[in-house]
Every structure is written in structure tokens, then in C-alpha cells.
Motif scaffolding. Structure first.
Motif, PDB file in Angstrom:
ATOM      1  N   GLU A 149     -68.092 -39.332  22.367  1.00 26.56           N
ATOM      2  CA  GLU A 149     -68.761 -38.889  21.138  1.00 26.56           C
ATOM      3  C   GLU A 149     -70.246 -39.163  21.208  1.00 26.56           C
ATOM      4  O   GLU A 149     -71.076 -38.337  20.824  1.00 26.56           O
ATOM      5  CB  GLU A 149     -68.151 -39.607  19.933  1.00 26.56           C
ATOM      6  CG  GLU A 149     -68.742 -39.151  18.607  1.00 26.56           C
ATOM      7  CD  GLU A 149     -68.130 -39.890  17.429  1.00 26.56           C
ATOM      8  OE1 GLU A 149     -68.612 -39.701  16.308  1.00 26.56           O
ATOM      9  OE2 GLU A 149     -67.162 -40.652  17.673  1.00 26.56           O
ATOM     10  N   ASP A 150     -70.624 -40.369  21.750  1.00 24.27           N
ATOM     11  CA  ASP A 150     -72.037 -40.695  21.881  1.00 24.27           C
ATOM     12  C   ASP A 150     -72.730 -39.734  22.831  1.00 24.27           C
ATOM     13  O   ASP A 150     -73.870 -39.330  22.617  1.00 24.27           O
ATOM     14  CB  ASP A 150     -72.223 -42.132  22.381  1.00 24.27           C
ATOM     15  CG  ASP A 150     -71.814 -43.148  21.337  1.00 24.27           C
ATOM     16  OD1 ASP A 150     -71.884 -42.804  20.148  1.00 24.27           O
ATOM     17  OD2 ASP A 150     -71.412 -44.255  21.718  1.00 24.27           O
ATOM     18  N   ALA A 205     -73.671 -36.527  21.128  1.00 24.54           N
ATOM     19  CA  ALA A 205     -74.529 -36.621  19.963  1.00 24.54           C
ATOM     20  C   ALA A 205     -75.977 -36.298  20.323  1.00 24.54           C
ATOM     21  O   ALA A 205     -76.380 -36.395  21.480  1.00 24.54           O
ATOM     22  CB  ALA A 205     -74.449 -38.026  19.368  1.00 24.54           C
ATOM     23  N   ARG A 206     -76.739 -35.906  19.316  1.00 26.13           N
ATOM     24  CA  ARG A 206     -78.161 -35.680  19.521  1.00 26.13           C
ATOM     25  C   ARG A 206     -78.845 -37.005  19.848  1.00 26.13           C
ATOM     26  O   ARG A 206     -78.415 -38.064  19.401  1.00 26.13           O
ATOM     27  CB  ARG A 206     -78.766 -35.078  18.254  1.00 26.13           C
ATOM     28  CG  ARG A 206     -78.328 -33.651  17.991  1.00 26.13           C
ATOM     29  CD  ARG A 206     -78.821 -33.161  16.649  1.00 26.13           C
ATOM     30  NE  ARG A 206     -78.101 -33.828  15.557  1.00 26.13           N
ATOM     31  CZ  ARG A 206     -78.649 -34.565  14.609  1.00 26.13           C
ATOM     32  NH1 ARG A 206     -79.824 -34.750  14.586  1.00 26.13           N
ATOM     33  NH2 ARG A 206     -77.969 -35.134  13.665  1.00 26.13           N
ATOM     34  N   GLU A 236     -81.422 -38.474  18.689  1.00 26.09           N
ATOM     35  CA  GLU A 236     -81.903 -39.280  17.574  1.00 26.09           C
ATOM     36  C   GLU A 236     -80.795 -39.682  16.603  1.00 26.09           C
ATOM     37  O   GLU A 236     -81.073 -40.230  15.538  1.00 26.09           O
ATOM     38  CB  GLU A 236     -82.980 -38.513  16.796  1.00 26.09           C
ATOM     39  CG  GLU A 236     -82.512 -37.252  16.118  1.00 26.09           C
ATOM     40  CD  GLU A 236     -82.581 -36.032  17.014  1.00 26.09           C
ATOM     41  OE1 GLU A 236     -82.429 -34.922  16.496  1.00 26.09           O
ATOM     42  OE2 GLU A 236     -82.795 -36.197  18.237  1.00 26.09           O
ATOM     43  N   GLU A 237     -79.501 -39.439  16.974  1.00 25.25           N
ATOM     44  CA  GLU A 237     -78.416 -39.730  16.037  1.00 25.25           C
ATOM     45  C   GLU A 237     -78.346 -41.213  15.691  1.00 25.25           C
ATOM     46  O   GLU A 237     -78.144 -41.585  14.532  1.00 25.25           O
ATOM     47  CB  GLU A 237     -77.085 -39.261  16.594  1.00 25.25           C
ATOM     48  CG  GLU A 237     -75.925 -39.482  15.617  1.00 25.25           C
ATOM     49  CD  GLU A 237     -74.607 -38.943  16.139  1.00 25.25           C
ATOM     50  OE1 GLU A 237     -73.586 -39.200  15.482  1.00 25.25           O
ATOM     51  OE2 GLU A 237     -74.616 -38.289  17.183  1.00 25.25           O
ATOM     52  N   ARG A 238     -78.514 -42.063  16.697  1.00 26.90           N
ATOM     53  CA  ARG A 238     -78.432 -43.500  16.420  1.00 26.90           C
ATOM     54  C   ARG A 238     -79.593 -43.946  15.538  1.00 26.90           C
ATOM     55  O   ARG A 238     -79.447 -44.817  14.678  1.00 26.90           O
ATOM     56  CB  ARG A 238     -78.415 -44.266  17.736  1.00 26.90           C
ATOM     57  CG  ARG A 238     -77.200 -43.936  18.600  1.00 26.90           C
ATOM     58  CD  ARG A 238     -77.287 -44.545  19.967  1.00 26.90           C
ATOM     59  NE  ARG A 238     -77.084 -45.984  19.930  1.00 26.90           N
ATOM     60  CZ  ARG A 238     -77.231 -46.773  21.007  1.00 26.90           C
ATOM     61  NH1 ARG A 238     -77.579 -46.249  22.163  1.00 26.90           N
ATOM     62  NH2 ARG A 238     -77.011 -48.058  20.910  1.00 26.90           N
ATOM     63  N   GLU A 257     -80.970 -42.033  13.329  1.00 24.88           N
ATOM     64  CA  GLU A 257     -80.609 -41.555  11.992  1.00 24.88           C
ATOM     65  C   GLU A 257     -79.687 -42.547  11.296  1.00 24.88           C
ATOM     66  O   GLU A 257     -79.829 -42.804  10.094  1.00 24.88           O
ATOM     67  CB  GLU A 257     -79.931 -40.186  12.088  1.00 24.88           C
ATOM     68  CG  GLU A 257     -80.883 -39.048  12.429  1.00 24.88           C
ATOM     69  CD  GLU A 257     -80.147 -37.730  12.540  1.00 24.88           C
ATOM     70  OE1 GLU A 257     -78.900 -37.753  12.589  1.00 24.88           O
ATOM     71  OE2 GLU A 257     -80.810 -36.685  12.584  1.00 24.88           O
ATOM     72  N   ARG A 258     -78.723 -43.090  12.039  1.00 31.22           N
ATOM     73  CA  ARG A 258     -77.821 -44.074  11.443  1.00 31.22           C
ATOM     74  C   ARG A 258     -78.595 -45.306  10.985  1.00 31.22           C
ATOM     75  O   ARG A 258     -78.301 -45.904   9.953  1.00 31.22           O
ATOM     76  CB  ARG A 258     -76.720 -44.456  12.432  1.00 31.22           C
ATOM     77  CG  ARG A 258     -75.741 -43.340  12.733  1.00 31.22           C
ATOM     78  CD  ARG A 258     -74.446 -43.887  13.302  1.00 31.22           C
ATOM     79  NE  ARG A 258     -74.661 -44.572  14.565  1.00 31.22           N
ATOM     80  CZ  ARG A 258     -74.545 -43.988  15.768  1.00 31.22           C
ATOM     81  NH1 ARG A 258     -74.247 -42.696  15.834  1.00 31.22           N
ATOM     82  NH2 ARG A 258     -74.748 -44.672  16.868  1.00 31.22           N
ATOM     83  N   ARG A 261     -80.293 -44.429   7.729  1.00 27.27           N
ATOM     84  CA  ARG A 261     -79.339 -44.394   6.613  1.00 27.27           C
ATOM     85  C   ARG A 261     -78.978 -45.815   6.170  1.00 27.27           C
ATOM     86  O   ARG A 261     -78.878 -46.097   4.970  1.00 27.27           O
ATOM     87  CB  ARG A 261     -78.069 -43.641   7.023  1.00 27.27           C
ATOM     88  CG  ARG A 261     -78.245 -42.205   7.443  1.00 27.27           C
ATOM     89  CD  ARG A 261     -78.649 -41.314   6.308  1.00 27.27           C
ATOM     90  NE  ARG A 261     -80.090 -41.250   6.119  1.00 27.27           N
ATOM     91  CZ  ARG A 261     -80.900 -40.501   6.877  1.00 27.27           C
ATOM     92  NH1 ARG A 261     -80.418 -39.777   7.864  1.00 27.27           N
ATOM     93  NH2 ARG A 261     -82.192 -40.485   6.639  1.00 27.27           N
ATOM     94  N   SER A 282     -87.643 -37.321  15.696  1.00 28.27           N
ATOM     95  CA  SER A 282     -87.715 -38.764  15.948  1.00 28.27           C
ATOM     96  C   SER A 282     -88.919 -39.386  15.253  1.00 28.27           C
ATOM     97  O   SER A 282     -88.836 -40.482  14.695  1.00 28.27           O
ATOM     98  CB  SER A 282     -87.786 -39.032  17.456  1.00 28.27           C
ATOM     99  OG  SER A 282     -86.585 -38.647  18.092  1.00 28.27           O
TER     100      SER A 282
END
Length: 300
Positions: free
Chosen positions: A40-41, A44-45, A47-49, A51-52, A55, A233
């Protein structure tokens, strides 16, 4: 009552770290391939981490804002109750202190006693200055004509009418025809035209021919080209930085509230502030009784 710092510590996610002062999950700061990468990682895009992390920092900030606002309301409510319940007692004490000082000064005639009596009376009946009474109604030569007219029940002179020149009329008509919002095909363009026409109307209302010429040149030049925006980013890092600054500001507000006189009183009885008010009221009543007895003794 819970202080903002205590509520914040409860709201922070476990394993959180910091970046730029904002709370972020510890994994958000990892770079390179040291961490295990799942399927899954890998999909992922990039910058997903990040983004998390944003959030999580946003959620922590929301909880902290709620805590600070809750504490502010508690301080405000307690301050109101304090003023309503104890204010008359403080006023009575000030009046008794002034009367005692005045009687003492009348008996002794001592200049120091007279000075103390004047100071005590000033605390009871502070007189506002002229500037405070007529704030915004005076210039260097006295009251504005409008203020003087209102105070003497005279009609206020209406503002002089502006008569735009022929050239200003011409410029206005040309701009109104070219920039009218109804000519827009898209909502963004309509909003731009509405904002521009508002400025045109204001300039025409003042008869400002020079400004109308500037606006005509601005419209002829067309909309400003869109600047290239930041990368996703960069936007996320900027968001983290803003969250950190917001947190610092809220921390200062919370500190000011806690260190204020009312905040300090609340800390003395966080679970039962009403009882604290009752205790202070009893102390003030005792002081009032003592002052009244002292004044009665002086008056004989």
C-alpha cells in the motif's frame, strides 16, 4: 476545570513527533528506505505520509483550540460573576475608605492626610477626561461641526454633493460597458468584474477623474497572469508551519489567561469556583463591617 495544556496532552496522538513546532506522527519525519514498505505504501503518492502528518497536526490543534476557548469562557464567566457578586462590596469598601480618610483629614488638617483623602475619593469617583467623553468628536480646534450640531439639537449639515466632470462621466460609462459583470462567462471572471466595478463606482462617486484613468489603464492591461503555485509538498510543509505558529499563539493566550487575576483565582478552586466566590464575599463583608465600625468611632 482543565487547563489547555492538560487537555492538549490528552489529545495528542501517541508516538507523535514535531516538525517546525507542530505535532506530527513520528513516521512522518522518516526519509529513505529504512522503514518497511508495504504494498500500500509503495502505491501511495510520495506526499501521502506528509499529508497524514498534517491531518494529525490539524486534529491536535483543533483539540487545543477547543481547550483554550473553553478555558477563556470559564474565565470570562467567572469574571462576570465576580463583578456582579463582589463588585458592590468593593465599591462599598472604597467609599468607606474615602470617608474614613476625609474625616481623619478634617480632624487633623495635616497636608499628608488631606492628600490621602483626595486619593481615596478619586478611587471612588474617577472623572473621565474630556477626550474620553468626546472620543472621535474633537479635532485640534474643538468639537467637529457635526458633533456640535448633535449636542445642541441642531440639524447636521448633509455632505456636499460631488459633481463628476464630463471626462469622469465618459470614463465611467466606458468602464461600466467594458467591465460589467453580466458580460462574464465564468463565475471567477464575474467575481473579478464585480470587485473592479465596485472600485469604479467608488471613484466615480468621489468624482476622482485621475483614479478613473488609472482604473481604465488597469482594465486595458487585463487580468494579472496567474503565478505558478507551490507544489503539493510545499503546500503541506507550509501548512505544518502555519499550524505550529497557530499553536504558539494559542499557547500565549492560554498563558495570559492562566496568569490573569481571575485565572489565578480559578486555579485556587477549579472544581468549585462558586464556593471561592462565597469565601471572598464573607471576607469582604467582614472588612466592610470593620470599616463601618471604624467610621462610626471617628464620627463619635
Amino acid at each position: 476545570m482543565t487547563t489547555p495544556e492538560a487537555e492538549q496532552s490528552q489529545a495528542e496522538p501517541a508516538g507523535a513527533g514535531t516538525r517546525g513546532g507542530a505535532e506530527v506522527p513520528a513516521g512522518a519525519a522518516e526519509q529513505g528506505g529504512e522503514a518497511q514498505v508495504t504494498a500500500e505504501d509503495g502505491a501511495a503518492r510520495p506526499e501521502e505520509r506528509l499529508e497524514r502528518a498534517v491531518r494529525a497536526a490539524e486534529q491536535a490543534l483543533i483539540e487545543y483550540e477547543i481547550a483554550v476557548e473553553t478555558f477563556r469562557v470559564e474565565v470570562e464567566n467567572f469574571s462576570r460573576l465576580h463583578h456582579q457578586k463582589l463588585g458592590p462590596m468593593y465599591t462599598r469598601l472604597d467609599e468607606l475608605d474615602a470617608r474614613i480618610a476625609e474625616v481623619t483629614a478634617a480632624r487633623t488638617g495635616d497636608p499628608e492626610d488631606i492628600r490621602k483623602a483626595d486619593e481615596a475619593r478619586a478611587r471612588v469617583m474617577p472623572m473621565p477626561g474630556v477626550e474620553e467623553l468626546f472620543h472621535g468628536w474633537m479635532d485640534g480646534e474643538g468639537l467637529f461641526p457635526e458633533a456640535a450640531a448633535m449636542l445642541t439639537d441642531q440639524p447636521v449639515r448633509p455632505p456636499e454633493r460631488v459633481r463628476p466632470s464630463d471626462e469622469a462621466r465618459k470614463l465611467y460609462r466606458e468602464l461600466a460597458r467594458k467591465a460589467h459583470p453580466d458580460l462574464a462567462q465564468e463565475e471567477a471572471e464575474r467575481s473579478r468584474r464585480e470587485e473592479f466595478i465596485t472600485r469604479v463606482n467608488a471613484a466615480y462617486a468621489r468624482g476622482d477623474e485621475a483614479l478613473l484613468r488609472e482604473l481604465a489603464e488597469e482594465w486595458a492591461a487585463g487580468p494579472a497572469p496567474k503565478e505558478q503555485g507551490p507544489t503539493p509538498s510545499e503546500e503541506l510543509y507550509a501548512r505544518l508551519e502555519w499550524l505550529a505558529q497557530r499553536k504558539e499563539m494559542l499557547t500565549l493566550i492560554a498563558k495570559e489567561l492562566e496568569e490573569s487575576a481571575i485565572g489565578a483565582m480559578l486555579r485556587l478552586a477549579p472544581d468549585d469556583p462558586d464556593r471561592l466566590l462565597d469565601e471572598i464575599a464573607d471576607q469582604l463583608l467582614a472588612q466592610v463591617a470593620a470599616r463601618e465600625a471604624e467610621l462610626a468611632a471617628l464620627l463619635g
